[in-house]
Write a protein that holds these residues in place. Sequence first.
Motif, PDB file in Angstrom:
ATOM      1  N   LEU A  17       0.841  -1.190   0.000  1.00 51.42           N
ATOM      2  CA  LEU A  17       0.000   0.000   0.000  1.00 51.42           C
ATOM      3  C   LEU A  17       0.882   1.248   0.000  1.00 51.42           C
ATOM      4  CD1 LEU A  17      -2.672  -1.022   2.639  1.00 51.42           C
ATOM      5  CD2 LEU A  17      -2.949  -0.919   0.166  1.00 51.42           C
ATOM      6  N   PRO A  18       0.438   2.306  -0.649  1.00 46.75           N
ATOM      7  CA  PRO A  18       1.217   3.542  -0.610  1.00 46.75           C
ATOM      8  C   PRO A  18       1.178   4.160   0.787  1.00 46.75           C
ATOM      9  CG  PRO A  18      -0.877   3.915  -1.699  1.00 46.75           C
ATOM     10  CD  PRO A  18      -0.782   2.436  -1.446  1.00 46.75           C
ATOM     11  N   GLU A  19       2.151   4.996   1.086  1.00 47.10           N
ATOM     12  CA  GLU A  19       2.199   5.664   2.393  1.00 47.10           C
ATOM     13  C   GLU A  19       0.946   6.501   2.643  1.00 47.10           C
ATOM     14  OE1 GLU A  19       5.761   7.833   3.227  1.00 47.10           O
ATOM     15  OE2 GLU A  19       7.029   6.245   2.414  1.00 47.10           O
ATOM     16  N   ASN A  20       0.411   7.080   1.590  1.00 45.14           N
ATOM     17  CA  ASN A  20      -0.770   7.944   1.726  1.00 45.14           C
ATOM     18  C   ASN A  20      -2.068   7.179   1.433  1.00 45.14           C
ATOM     19  OD1 ASN A  20      -0.325   7.650  -1.020  1.00 45.14           O
ATOM     20  ND2 ASN A  20      -0.862   9.765  -1.501  1.00 45.14           N
ATOM     21  N   TYR A  21      -2.094   5.892   1.722  1.00 44.57           N
ATOM     22  CA  TYR A  21      -3.262   5.059   1.428  1.00 44.57           C
ATOM     23  C   TYR A  21      -4.550   5.621   2.031  1.00 44.57           C
ATOM     24  CZ  TYR A  21      -6.690   1.369   1.747  1.00 44.57           C
ATOM     25  OH  TYR A  21      -7.868   0.675   1.687  1.00 44.57           O
ATOM     26  N   ASN A  22      -4.510   6.000   3.306  1.00 48.26           N
ATOM     27  CA  ASN A  22      -5.732   6.515   3.944  1.00 48.26           C
ATOM     28  C   ASN A  22      -6.232   7.784   3.273  1.00 48.26           C
ATOM     29  OD1 ASN A  22      -6.127   4.462   5.816  1.00 48.26           O
ATOM     30  ND2 ASN A  22      -4.687   5.379   7.260  1.00 48.26           N
ATOM     31  N   GLU A  23      -5.328   8.645   2.859  1.00 47.55           N
ATOM     32  CA  GLU A  23      -5.724   9.862   2.138  1.00 47.55           C
ATOM     33  C   GLU A  23      -6.359   9.506   0.793  1.00 47.55           C
ATOM     34  OE1 GLU A  23      -2.364  12.525   1.794  1.00 47.55           O
ATOM     35  OE2 GLU A  23      -1.824  12.149   3.881  1.00 47.55           O
ATOM     36  N   LEU A  24      -5.752   8.555   0.088  1.00 47.31           N
ATOM     37  CA  LEU A  24      -6.294   8.131  -1.204  1.00 47.31           C
ATOM     38  C   LEU A  24      -7.657   7.458  -1.037  1.00 47.31           C
ATOM     39  CD1 LEU A  24      -3.090   6.758  -2.957  1.00 47.31           C
ATOM     40  CD2 LEU A  24      -4.295   8.899  -3.441  1.00 47.31           C
ATOM     41  N   VAL A  41      -8.222   7.094  -7.849  1.00 48.01           N
ATOM     42  CA  VAL A  41      -8.326   5.829  -8.589  1.00 48.01           C
ATOM     43  C   VAL A  41      -7.037   5.581  -9.376  1.00 48.01           C
ATOM     44  CG1 VAL A  41      -9.476   4.750 -10.581  1.00 48.01           C
ATOM     45  CG2 VAL A  41     -10.834   5.690  -8.708  1.00 48.01           C
ATOM     46  N   LYS A  42      -6.546   6.606 -10.032  1.00 47.94           N
ATOM     47  CA  LYS A  42      -5.310   6.458 -10.812  1.00 47.94           C
ATOM     48  C   LYS A  42      -4.113   6.143  -9.918  1.00 47.94           C
ATOM     49  CE  LYS A  42      -6.755   9.298 -14.706  1.00 47.94           C
ATOM     50  NZ  LYS A  42      -6.530  10.549 -15.454  1.00 47.94           N
ATOM     51  N   GLN A  43      -4.022   6.814  -8.783  1.00 45.35           N
ATOM     52  CA  GLN A  43      -2.895   6.558  -7.879  1.00 45.35           C
ATOM     53  C   GLN A  43      -2.991   5.178  -7.246  1.00 45.35           C
ATOM     54  OE1 GLN A  43      -1.417   9.617  -5.224  1.00 45.35           O
ATOM     55  NE2 GLN A  43      -2.651  11.148  -6.336  1.00 45.35           N
ATOM     56  N   LEU A  44      -4.191   4.799  -6.800  1.00 44.90           N
ATOM     57  CA  LEU A  44      -4.353   3.472  -6.222  1.00 44.90           C
ATOM     58  C   LEU A  44      -4.082   2.381  -7.256  1.00 44.90           C
ATOM     59  CD1 LEU A  44      -7.486   4.060  -3.982  1.00 44.90           C
ATOM     60  CD2 LEU A  44      -5.202   3.398  -3.193  1.00 44.90           C
ATOM     61  N   GLY A  45      -4.276   2.718  -8.513  1.00 40.11           N
ATOM     62  CA  GLY A  45      -4.013   1.788  -9.601  1.00 40.11           C
ATOM     63  C   GLY A  45      -2.549   1.414  -9.745  1.00 40.11           C
ATOM     64  N   GLN A  46      -1.685   2.110  -9.045  1.00 41.65           N
ATOM     65  CA  GLN A  46      -0.258   1.800  -9.070  1.00 41.65           C
ATOM     66  C   GLN A  46       0.137   0.841  -7.951  1.00 41.65           C
ATOM     67  OE1 GLN A  46       1.563   2.899 -11.728  1.00 41.65           O
ATOM     68  NE2 GLN A  46      -0.510   3.554 -12.293  1.00 41.65           N
ATOM     69  N   TRP A  47      -0.829   0.471  -7.104  1.00 41.80           N
ATOM     70  CA  TRP A  47      -0.548  -0.347  -5.930  1.00 41.80           C
ATOM     71  C   TRP A  47      -1.556  -1.485  -5.866  1.00 41.80           C
ATOM     72  CZ3 TRP A  47       3.644   1.021  -2.979  1.00 41.80           C
ATOM     73  CH2 TRP A  47       4.177   2.284  -3.230  1.00 41.80           C
ATOM     74  N   LYS A  48      -1.240  -2.602  -6.450  1.00 48.46           N
ATOM     75  CA  LYS A  48      -2.173  -3.717  -6.426  1.00 48.46           C
ATOM     76  C   LYS A  48      -2.173  -4.372  -5.054  1.00 48.46           C
ATOM     77  CE  LYS A  48      -3.805  -7.831  -8.646  1.00 48.46           C
ATOM     78  NZ  LYS A  48      -3.641  -8.833  -9.659  1.00 48.46           N
ATOM     79  N   SER A  49      -3.335  -4.342  -4.437  1.00 50.98           N
ATOM     80  CA  SER A  49      -3.569  -4.990  -3.151  1.00 50.98           C
ATOM     81  C   SER A  49      -5.064  -5.255  -3.084  1.00 50.98           C
ATOM     82  CB  SER A  49      -3.147  -4.075  -1.999  1.00 50.98           C
ATOM     83  OG  SER A  49      -4.003  -2.944  -1.945  1.00 50.98           O
ATOM     84  N   GLN A  50      -5.473  -6.068  -2.146  1.00 49.76           N
ATOM     85  CA  GLN A  50      -6.903  -6.339  -2.005  1.00 49.76           C
ATOM     86  C   GLN A  50      -7.653  -5.056  -1.651  1.00 49.76           C
ATOM     87  OE1 GLN A  50      -8.460  -9.246  -2.865  1.00 49.76           O
ATOM     88  NE2 GLN A  50     -10.222  -7.878  -2.748  1.00 49.76           N
ATOM     89  N   GLN A  51      -7.037  -4.187  -0.851  1.00 47.90           N
ATOM     90  CA  GLN A  51      -7.682  -2.923  -0.487  1.00 47.90           C
ATOM     91  C   GLN A  51      -7.902  -2.052  -1.723  1.00 47.90           C
ATOM     92  OE1 GLN A  51      -5.051  -4.319   1.090  1.00 47.90           O
ATOM     93  NE2 GLN A  51      -4.986  -3.752   3.256  1.00 47.90           N
ATOM     94  N   SER A  52      -6.895  -1.976  -2.585  1.00 47.23           N
ATOM     95  CA  SER A  52      -7.030  -1.176  -3.808  1.00 47.23           C
ATOM     96  C   SER A  52      -8.081  -1.772  -4.730  1.00 47.23           C
ATOM     97  CB  SER A  52      -5.692  -1.084  -4.533  1.00 47.23           C
ATOM     98  OG  SER A  52      -4.757  -0.376  -3.767  1.00 47.23           O
TER      99      SER A  52
END
Length: 151
Positions: A17-24, A41-52
């Motif tokens: 998860l990115p450091e700014n996950y909660n903000e995203l 959506v675009k930023q989370l798209g760079q971090w594949k995880s179940q949360q994303s």
Amino acid sequence: MKLENTEQEVTSVASDLPENYNELKNAANRTANWRERLDAVKQLGQWKSQQSVDILTRRLHTDPVFQVQEAAYEQLKAWGEDVEKPVRSKYDVVKGIQKILLRVKKSLPREHSYEAFKEKLKKMRIDVYDTYEGDKGADFDTWLEETWKKL
């Protein structure tokens, strides 16, 4: 083993998860700003995880702005998720939009201008304003003015 290498090449995204996950996550769910949702959506798209995946799936199925739905779909599809391409709604994006707009118009003096109406809508119902601005894109002002004239 070969399958794993292929998956790594196809996704080419981080799996944490990115450091700014909660903000995203918060931005992805912000109802009054479709641009922030699209960016999230675009930023989370760079971090594949179940949360994303969960957040993008929710945006795909529930976001009122087609551009956000489409961006979520593209990323989920790139990750190999089994998702259906969104279809632009033929119906009102916001239920009861005519009543909402009429209420705004009636709150203004009888001979108000279109610009006054537009500003009042923005102040009274930024969620509606923002949703239609995102949905209509470059045609937003034309649509809003034509709708205002018909009210």
